[in-house]
Design a protein around this motif. Structure first.
Motif, mmCIF file in Angstrom:
data_model
loop_
_atom_site.group_PDB
_atom_site.id
_atom_site.type_symbol
_atom_site.label_atom_id
_atom_site.label_comp_id
_atom_site.label_asym_id
_atom_site.label_seq_id
_atom_site.Cartn_x
_atom_site.Cartn_y
_atom_site.Cartn_z
ATOM 1 N N ALA A 86 21.349 33.068 -18.683
ATOM 2 C CA ALA A 86 20.318 34.065 -18.392
ATOM 3 C C ALA A 86 19.248 34.077 -19.477
ATOM 4 O O ALA A 86 18.056 34.208 -19.181
ATOM 5 C CB ALA A 86 20.957 35.448 -18.258
ATOM 6 N N ALA A 87 19.662 33.936 -20.729
ATOM 7 C CA ALA A 87 18.701 33.974 -21.833
ATOM 8 C C ALA A 87 17.659 32.877 -21.690
ATOM 9 O O ALA A 87 16.487 33.067 -22.044
ATOM 10 C CB ALA A 87 19.427 33.841 -23.168
ATOM 11 N N ALA A 88 18.052 31.728 -21.166
ATOM 12 C CA ALA A 88 17.111 30.621 -21.009
ATOM 13 C C ALA A 88 16.044 30.928 -19.970
ATOM 14 O O ALA A 88 15.002 30.265 -19.946
ATOM 15 C CB ALA A 88 17.865 29.357 -20.625
ATOM 16 N N HIS A 89 16.286 31.941 -19.111
ATOM 17 C CA HIS A 89 15.338 32.277 -18.054
ATOM 18 C C HIS A 89 14.790 33.691 -18.212
ATOM 19 O O HIS A 89 14.183 34.223 -17.275
ATOM 20 C CB HIS A 89 16.007 32.133 -16.691
ATOM 21 C CG HIS A 89 16.457 30.745 -16.395
ATOM 22 N ND1 HIS A 89 15.611 29.766 -15.906
ATOM 23 C CD2 HIS A 89 17.669 30.143 -16.546
ATOM 24 C CE1 HIS A 89 16.277 28.633 -15.758
ATOM 25 N NE2 HIS A 89 17.525 28.838 -16.136
ATOM 26 N N ASP A 90 14.979 34.286 -19.362
ATOM 27 C CA ASP A 90 14.481 35.628 -19.635
ATOM 28 C C ASP A 90 13.047 35.517 -20.129
ATOM 29 O O ASP A 90 12.784 34.936 -21.186
ATOM 30 C CB ASP A 90 15.366 36.311 -20.681
ATOM 31 C CG ASP A 90 14.921 37.736 -20.983
ATOM 32 O OD1 ASP A 90 13.933 38.198 -20.369
ATOM 33 O OD2 ASP A 90 15.549 38.371 -21.845
ATOM 34 N N GLU A 91 12.120 36.079 -19.360
ATOM 35 C CA GLU A 91 10.711 35.960 -19.738
ATOM 36 C C GLU A 91 10.399 36.647 -21.057
ATOM 37 O O GLU A 91 9.362 36.383 -21.674
ATOM 38 C CB GLU A 91 9.818 36.545 -18.633
ATOM 39 C CG GLU A 91 10.082 37.995 -18.281
ATOM 40 C CD GLU A 91 11.125 38.162 -17.182
ATOM 41 O OE1 GLU A 91 11.108 39.197 -16.502
ATOM 42 O OE2 GLU A 91 11.965 37.252 -17.013
ATOM 43 N N HIS A 92 11.267 37.545 -21.506
ATOM 44 C CA HIS A 92 11.037 38.241 -22.764
ATOM 45 C C HIS A 92 11.853 37.652 -23.916
ATOM 46 O O HIS A 92 11.855 38.185 -25.012
ATOM 47 C CB HIS A 92 11.376 39.729 -22.616
ATOM 48 C CG HIS A 92 10.586 40.415 -21.550
ATOM 49 N ND1 HIS A 92 9.220 40.587 -21.627
ATOM 50 C CD2 HIS A 92 10.961 40.949 -20.362
ATOM 51 C CE1 HIS A 92 8.786 41.218 -20.546
ATOM 52 N NE2 HIS A 92 9.829 41.444 -19.762
ATOM 53 N N GLY A 93 12.552 36.578 -23.659
ATOM 54 C CA GLY A 93 13.388 36.005 -24.710
ATOM 55 C C GLY A 93 13.199 34.518 -24.827
ATOM 56 O O GLY A 93 12.288 34.023 -25.442
ATOM 57 N N GLY A 94 14.085 33.785 -24.184
ATOM 58 C CA GLY A 94 14.054 32.335 -24.271
ATOM 59 C C GLY A 94 15.424 31.830 -24.634
ATOM 60 O O GLY A 94 16.359 32.606 -24.872
ATOM 61 N N ALA A 488 23.963 38.402 -14.544
ATOM 62 C CA ALA A 488 23.459 39.708 -14.118
ATOM 63 C C ALA A 488 23.206 40.625 -15.313
ATOM 64 O O ALA A 488 22.211 41.361 -15.342
ATOM 65 C CB ALA A 488 24.459 40.351 -13.157
ATOM 66 N N LEU A 489 24.079 40.602 -16.297
ATOM 67 C CA LEU A 489 23.867 41.420 -17.486
ATOM 68 C C LEU A 489 22.665 40.936 -18.294
ATOM 69 O O LEU A 489 21.960 41.729 -18.916
ATOM 70 C CB LEU A 489 25.120 41.395 -18.364
ATOM 71 C CG LEU A 489 26.324 42.184 -17.834
ATOM 72 C CD1 LEU A 489 27.581 41.837 -18.623
ATOM 73 C CD2 LEU A 489 26.055 43.692 -17.890
#
Length: 625
Positions: A86-94, A488-489
């Motif tokens: 999920a982190a790899a696809h989080d627009e606010h993270g990476g 999901a988290l």
């Protein structure tokens, strides 16, 4: 610069080291940590509990982290893997690593399935396993085994960290190690991300004595510059001379128009783009720029647009389509289709693999002519052409194939046959088509291995695809529910669904377990329940002359009451037995964790596949003439 940590005489070196470790992780960008309970890991558990407190309640010096607690280490490992995906696809993270903490003994071994998946999929995990101090190893001490090296070559870095004793330089050395661990997990220096193992020995006392956290410090932390070359989607102006010369010489020029036989443009080679798992949107860009058909797996991140051919695997045997291919450009890791692997292994097909990251590259057929680290600019700018009519033939055949698939799945004769055989009117492909149809571009789907991902591959037709994730590193069925929960988290602002088979569901049913103190998981799990492993019916064990042992040792019927199982975990359950009930059940996932159980016919699985293939052949023949 001094980094001496002053401690009272009764201070716990284990506590101080655990707190320094958590500080270093947070400074280096780690936001999520998954913890399974245990005694030897108590120093880390207490430090993480402090760090997970709300703003205003954390002790001075404690950083902010998000803590997730699970009782089963295998589920914990896959939850961490889902969070990292999920982190790899989080627009606010990476892209960033996620840490998972266990105690000693078998707890460590239970991480191994998730470690192997992360290794082969390149997912950054930090495995923080507590251990007995060195003097207790090999003595028969309880819950003590050989933990260093337990994951073998599946980790990017492994370190056996001695138990701290409170020496002045221990904090600096630990920060330095954490810097190396995070850099190795993210592939900052190598471009090869994956899991890292720190085996952390601790001596008693394991619970923290009264006293403050150490002052945060950067001493020992290294600023490791990440490599930027070879990132997915980048392009290089240079195309290998071998590929260039093949493209120019593939069809001799003829006539003033610069065309070859049959009106083929000079240098035009019948080419397709194969986009495997994780290929990314660049695969679609290449296909559309050059006018090439796009054969994209659902989890490629490239499936969509006018060049995407949904039922491509049923077209590869056609001599006018798959048989005419002379070049394949491969991005990502293709794993779903035997016809694709046969295409990649043909001696008359030039295979060009674009593998931006890692040391290895996908080439199961051992037939790659060129392995590139970047997408050539010539491809992105459409300077490598397709033969006249090449894409149009694939598009025409693809539409005919889609229509044939729909006609068979929706035809009243087939529905009545399914009802008479099993009391159900739903097939696996029809379920996958329904799930694909309700997904919006901002939604997320985690799809399980075996039939669900292959059914989705056959029927998913998107212009703008949702985010589809799958554990295709080793393509196992284990840990899928926990992976989906982690996704999901990690992406709480998006609708997340999972599509899995019943054996995949049962294999990780512990992934439904969430303690009342843990964050709510908003996830809809769609279970295709055909009471066994129907994928084997489509393979050699499912051949009619092998039926004597098929049911017991391959199909493995279980007879589980999924509703009762969900009730035991306190999870909402809906059962669907016909096509009319599908869309209402799928349309509104609602908050929290829910399960939609769809009763799917298994008895006719092989016959359905054969009919689909035959109907597609007839439809394509009629369309192409």
């Amino acid at each position: 610069m001094s980094d001496v940590t002053t401690q009272p005489p009764d201070a716990s070196p284990a506590t101080t080291a655990a707190r320094v470790l958590v500080q270093a992780l947070a400074t280096l960008g780690v936001r999520d940590v998954v913890l399974a309970p245990g005694s030897r890991s108590a120093p880390l558990a207490y430090a993480l509990a402090d760090a997970a407190r709300p703003d205003g309640e954390r002790p001075a010096g404690a950083p902010a982290v998000r803590l997730h607690v699970r009782v089963d280490e295998r589920s914990a490992g896959f939850l961490a893997l889902g969070l990292a995906r999920a982190a790899a696809h989080d627009e606010h993270g990476g892209p960033r690593p996620v840490a998972v903490v266990t105690t000693s003994g078998t707890a460590v071994a239970n991480l191994h399935p998730a470690v192997l998946e992360a290794h082969h999929a390149g997912v950054p995990l930090l495995l923080l396993t507590a251990d007995r101090p060195h003097e207790l190893r090999g003595t028969g001490a309880n819950q003590t085994t050989v933990q260093p090296g337990i994951f073998g070559p599946a980790v990017r870095l492994a370190a056996d960290v001695p138990a701290p004793v409170g020496l002045p330089d221990e904090a600096r050395d630990l920060r330095h190690l954490v810097s190396r661990a995070v850099a190795a997990a993210t592939g900052a220096r190598t471009g090869d991300s994956g899991p890292v193992h720190l085996d952390l020995a601790y001596r008693e006392p394991l619970v923290p004595p009264p006293g403050p956290w150490p002052e945060p410090s950067a001493v020992g932390l290294g600023n490791v510059q990440a490599r930027t070359a070879g990132a997915p989607g980048t392009a290089t102006a240079a195309l290998s001379a071998v590929v260039d010369s093949r493209a120019a010489a593939a069809t001799p020029a003829s006539g003033p128009g610069g065309t070859g036989p049959g009106g083929r443009r000079r240098g035009a080679v019948p080419t397709v783009v194969v986009a495997g798992d994780g290929a990314g949107p660049v695969a679609r860009r290449v296909a559309e720029a050059c006018g090439w058909p796009l054969l994209a797996e659902p989890s490629s991140g490239a499936r969509g647009g006018p060049n995407a051919i949904a039922a491509y695997r049923l077209l590869l045997a056609d001599p006018r389509l798959g048989g005419a291919v002379r070049r394949v450009v491969v991005l990502g890791r293709p794993t779903l289709s035997r016809p694709v692997q046969r295409l990649l292994g043909r001696p008359d097909v030039e295979v060009v693999v674009v593998a931006p990251q890692g040391g290895a590259w996908p080439d199961a057929a051992r037939n790659a002519a060129d392995v590139l680290t970047e997408v050539p600019t010539r491809m992105l700018r459409g300077r490598l052409h397709a033969p006249a009519g090449w894409l149009e033939a694939w598009q025409t055949a693809g539409k005919a194939a889609d229509a044939a698939v729909d006609a068979l799945l929706d035809g009243p004769g087939e529905r009545d046959a399914r009802r008479s055989r099993s009391g159900t009117r739903v097939t696996g492909p029809a379920l996958a088509r329904a799930v694909a149809g309700v997904l919006q571009p901002h939604d997320v789907l985690v799809v399980g291995s075996s039939n669900p991902v292959r059914d989705l591959d056959l029927v998913a037709r998107w212009d703008t695809a949702p985010l589809v994730l799958a554990n295709r590193g080793l393509a196992g069925i284990d840990g899928t529910l926990s992976t989906a929960a982690g996704v999901a988290l990690g992406l709480p602002r998006r609708n997340v669904r999972a599509l899995v088979g019943d054996l995949t569901f049962l294999h990780d049913v512990g992934g439904l377990l969430r303690g009342p103190l843990e964050p709510v998981v908003d996830l809809q799990v769609v279970v295709a329940n055909d009471d066994g492993g129907s994928i084997f019916a489509t393979l050699e064990p499912g051949e009619p002359d092998r039926a004597a042992v098929f049911e017991r040792v391959f199909a493995t019927p279980h007879g589980v009451d999924v509703a009762a199982l969900c009730a035991g975990y306190g999870v909402r359950h809906t059962r669907v037995v016909d096509a009319e009930g599908l869309l209402p059940a799928l349309a509104a996932p609602g908050p929290g964790l829910s399960v939609v159980e769809v009763r799917v016919d298994r008895t006719g699985r092989r016959a359905l596949g054969e009919r689909l293939a035959a109907d597609v052949v007839r439809a394509v023949d009629g369309a192409l003439g």
